[in-house]
Design a protein around this motif. Structure first.
Motif, mmCIF file in Angstrom:
data_model
loop_
_atom_site.group_PDB
_atom_site.id
_atom_site.type_symbol
_atom_site.label_atom_id
_atom_site.label_comp_id
_atom_site.label_asym_id
_atom_site.label_seq_id
_atom_site.Cartn_x
_atom_site.Cartn_y
_atom_site.Cartn_z
ATOM 1 N N THR A 239 0.829 -1.207 0.000
ATOM 2 C CA THR A 239 0.000 0.000 0.000
ATOM 3 C C THR A 239 0.864 1.258 0.000
ATOM 4 O OG1 THR A 239 -1.660 -1.198 1.248
ATOM 5 C CG2 THR A 239 -1.803 1.192 1.307
ATOM 6 N N ALA A 240 0.440 2.252 -0.789
ATOM 7 C CA ALA A 240 1.138 3.548 -0.812
ATOM 8 C C ALA A 240 0.847 4.288 0.503
ATOM 9 C CB ALA A 240 0.644 4.379 -1.986
ATOM 10 N N CYS A 241 1.855 4.447 1.327
ATOM 11 C CA CYS A 241 1.656 5.135 2.606
ATOM 12 C C CYS A 241 2.152 6.574 2.548
ATOM 13 C CB CYS A 241 2.352 4.364 3.717
ATOM 14 S SG CYS A 241 1.527 2.783 4.022
ATOM 15 N N LEU A 242 3.145 6.825 1.716
ATOM 16 C CA LEU A 242 3.602 8.194 1.467
ATOM 17 C C LEU A 242 3.652 8.379 -0.054
ATOM 18 C CD1 LEU A 242 4.733 7.738 4.404
ATOM 19 C CD2 LEU A 242 6.663 9.157 3.748
ATOM 20 N N SER A 243 3.319 9.580 -0.537
ATOM 21 C CA SER A 243 3.430 9.878 -1.968
ATOM 22 C C SER A 243 4.232 11.146 -2.142
ATOM 23 C CB SER A 243 2.072 10.110 -2.611
ATOM 24 O OG SER A 243 1.187 9.093 -2.287
ATOM 25 N N PHE A 244 5.016 11.179 -3.197
ATOM 26 C CA PHE A 244 5.871 12.331 -3.490
ATOM 27 C C PHE A 244 5.517 12.792 -4.890
ATOM 28 C CE2 PHE A 244 7.794 9.093 -0.903
ATOM 29 C CZ PHE A 244 8.315 9.766 0.190
ATOM 30 N N ASN A 245 4.837 13.905 -5.000
ATOM 31 C CA ASN A 245 4.282 14.329 -6.288
ATOM 32 C C ASN A 245 4.910 15.620 -6.785
ATOM 33 O OD1 ASN A 245 2.079 12.280 -6.176
ATOM 34 N ND2 ASN A 245 1.452 13.518 -4.419
ATOM 35 N N TYR A 246 5.355 15.596 -8.041
ATOM 36 C CA TYR A 246 5.842 16.812 -8.691
ATOM 37 C C TYR A 246 4.798 17.189 -9.746
ATOM 38 C CZ TYR A 246 8.920 19.895 -11.431
ATOM 39 O OH TYR A 246 9.464 20.954 -12.119
ATOM 40 N N HIS A 247 4.110 18.328 -9.529
ATOM 41 C CA HIS A 247 3.026 18.729 -10.437
ATOM 42 C C HIS A 247 3.524 19.576 -11.594
ATOM 43 C CE1 HIS A 247 1.381 19.049 -6.127
ATOM 44 N NE2 HIS A 247 0.998 17.875 -6.556
ATOM 45 N N GLN A 248 4.833 19.809 -11.667
ATOM 46 C CA GLN A 248 5.399 20.770 -12.627
ATOM 47 C C GLN A 248 4.624 22.090 -12.507
ATOM 48 O OE1 GLN A 248 4.989 17.770 -15.801
ATOM 49 N NE2 GLN A 248 7.173 18.035 -16.175
ATOM 50 N N ASP A 249 4.179 22.650 -13.675
ATOM 51 C CA ASP A 249 3.490 23.954 -13.563
ATOM 52 C C ASP A 249 1.964 23.814 -13.593
ATOM 53 O OD1 ASP A 249 2.975 23.307 -16.151
ATOM 54 O OD2 ASP A 249 3.959 25.049 -17.048
ATOM 55 N N HIS A 250 1.453 22.579 -13.369
ATOM 56 C CA HIS A 250 0.007 22.344 -13.489
ATOM 57 C C HIS A 250 -0.818 23.273 -12.578
ATOM 58 C CE1 HIS A 250 -3.876 20.433 -13.746
ATOM 59 N NE2 HIS A 250 -3.885 20.250 -12.438
ATOM 60 N N PHE A 251 -0.528 23.252 -11.275
ATOM 61 C CA PHE A 251 -1.313 24.101 -10.364
ATOM 62 C C PHE A 251 -0.917 25.574 -10.511
ATOM 63 C CE2 PHE A 251 -1.851 19.996 -8.065
ATOM 64 C CZ PHE A 251 -3.237 19.938 -8.167
ATOM 65 N N GLY A 252 0.335 25.813 -10.842
ATOM 66 C CA GLY A 252 0.796 27.189 -11.062
ATOM 67 C C GLY A 252 0.007 27.856 -12.178
#
Ligand SMILES: Nc1ncnc2c1ncn2[C@@H]1O[C@H](COP(=O)(O)OP(=O)(O)OP(=O)(O)O)[C@@H](O)[C@H]1O
Ligand SMILES: [Zn+2]
Length: 302
Positions: A239-252
Motif C-alpha cells: 500500500t502507498a503510505c507516502l506519496s511524493f508528487n511533482y506537479h510541474q506547472d500544473h497548479f501554477g
C-alpha cells in the motif's frame, strides 16, 4: 482449516476501528488516535528545520475552486459533492413522504457551494495565489485534512474518509525538485525508524477513462510520482503510505501562481496517509503497543 478472519475483522474485534455499516467509513478508538498523534509529532520533527507555514482547512472546499482545479477531468469517479435540501414547506412534505415510501428522496437535493476535499493541498493553491508573486525562496506549507474519495473497499487501508498530512512546496523548478528529493530521503528514514519494511516505486494516479490511461503513462515516464509502499492488506500489492508528487506547472498555471522571477510557479507535495501508517504499525508490530519494539516505541513516545 484456513482462517477467514481478515485484518479489518481483527481491527473491528479489537475496537481499533468501528464499523459504521459502510465500507471505508470507520470510527477510530482512542488508541488508534494516540498512535496517529504520535506519528504526526514525528512527521513534524522531521520537517521542522524547514519551518513550514502551518495551515488547516476544513474537510470541504469551494466548489468553484474544485471546478477550476480540473479534478472532474481526471478523477470524476472519486469526487464527493455536498447536496442540500433547499425546498419549500410543500417540498418538505413530499420529501418525507418519499422517505416513508422508501423512494429516492435525494433526487430533489440541490448542489451546494461545497464539495468534499479530495487531497489536502487542493484548497491551498488559490489561497497562496491571492498573496501575489511568491517570495524569492518560494513558499512551504504544512497541511492536514480529512479527505474524501469514493472508493469503497474491504481493505482497511482504502477508506472513503481518511486524513492526509502534506507538505507543499511552491517555487522555481529547482526549489521544488530539491524539496521532493529531500523528502524522498526523509520519508524513508522516518518509516525506517518505525521499523516498517518499505519499497519505493514510481507510480501514477488513477486517472479516469481512455485519455486517463495516457496521462498515467506520461506521469510514470516522467517520474512525476513516487510512492513509499508498505505491505498492509497483502504482500503482493503493498500500500502507498507516502506519496511524493511533482506537479510541474500544473497548479501554477491553473491558479496563476507566479515565481519571483515572473515565471509560472512549479509545485510539489509530499503526502502522508495518516490511517495507512497507523495500520502498517498495527499490522507489523501487532495490536498491543506495549509489545512493540523498543526502538519504535522510542521514536513515537520518546
Ligand atoms: N483511500 C485512501 N484511504 C486511506 N489513505 C489514502 C487513500 N488514498 C490515498 N491515501 C493516502 O494519501 C496519500 C496521498 O494521496 P495520493 O493521491 O498520492 O494517493 P494515491 O497514490 O492515489 O493512493 P492509491 O494509489 O493507493 O490510490 C497516499 O500516499 C496515501 O497514503
Ligand atoms: Zn498534494
Amino acid at each position: 482449516m484456513p482462517s477467514t478472519t481478515t485484518f479489518l475483522d481483527e481491527l473491528f474485534d479489537k475496537g481499533l476501528l468501528i464499523d459504521t455499516g459502510v465500507d471505508g467509513l470507520y470510527g477510530r478508538s482512542g488508541l488508534f488516535e494516540e498512535i496517529g498523534d504520535r506519528f504526526q509529532a514525528l512527521v513534524t520533527r522531521y520537517g521542522a528545520e524547514d519551518e513550514p507555514e502551518v495551515v488547516r482547512f476544513p474537510p470541504a472546499m469551494s466548489r468553484q475552486v474544485f471546478e477550476k482545479s480540473g479534478y472532474m477531468k481526471s478523477f470524476p469517479q472519486l469526487a464527493g459533492t455536498v447536496h442540500c435540501f433547499c425546498g419549500s414547506p410543500a417540498d418538505h412534505v413530499s420529501l418525507l413522504q418519499t422517505i416513508e415510501a422508501k423512494g429516492d428522496w435525494t433526487e430533489g437535493q440541490k448542489a451546494s457551494e461545497i464539495v468534499l476535499t479530495p487531497a489536502a493541498c487542493y484548497p491551498l493553491y488559490p489561497t497562496a495565489a491571492k498573496r501575489g508573486q511568491l517570495p524569492a525562496d518560494g513558499l512551504l506549507f504544512d497541511l492536514m485534512s480529512y479527505c474524501f474519495r469514493h472508493e469503497p473497499s474491504k481493505d482497511p487501508a482504502r477508506q472513503q474518509m481518511f486524513r492526509m498530512r502534506e507538505f507543499v512546496r511552491m517555487g522555481t523548478p529547482d526549489q521544488v525538485t530539491e524539496f521532493r528529493a529531500k523528502w524522498l530521503e526523509r520519508g524513508q528514514a522516518l518509516i525506517g525508524e518505525l521499523g516498517l519494511p518499505l519499497k519505493l516505486d514510481v507510480a501514477n494516479d488513477p486517472f479516469f477513462g481512455r485519455t486517463g490511461k495516457m496521462l498515467a503513462v506520461n506521469q510514470r515516464d516522467q517520474r512525476l510520482k513516487f510512492e513509499l509502499l508498505i505491505a498492509i492488506e497483502s504482500e503482493e500489492n503493498p500500500t502507498a503510505c507516502l506519496s511524493f508528487n511533482y506537479h510541474q506547472d500544473h497548479f501554477g498555471k491553473t491558479f496563476e501562481l507566479e515565481s519571483s522571477d515572473g515565471e509560472v510557479a512549479h509545485t510539489a507535495c509530499v503526502g502522508f496517509g495518516h490511517e495507512r501508517v497507523i495500520l502498517a504499525l498495527l499490522k507489523h508490530h501487532g495490536t498491543d503497543v506495549k509489545t512493540w519494539p523498543q526502538s519504535v516505541r522510542k521514536a513515537l513516545w520518546g
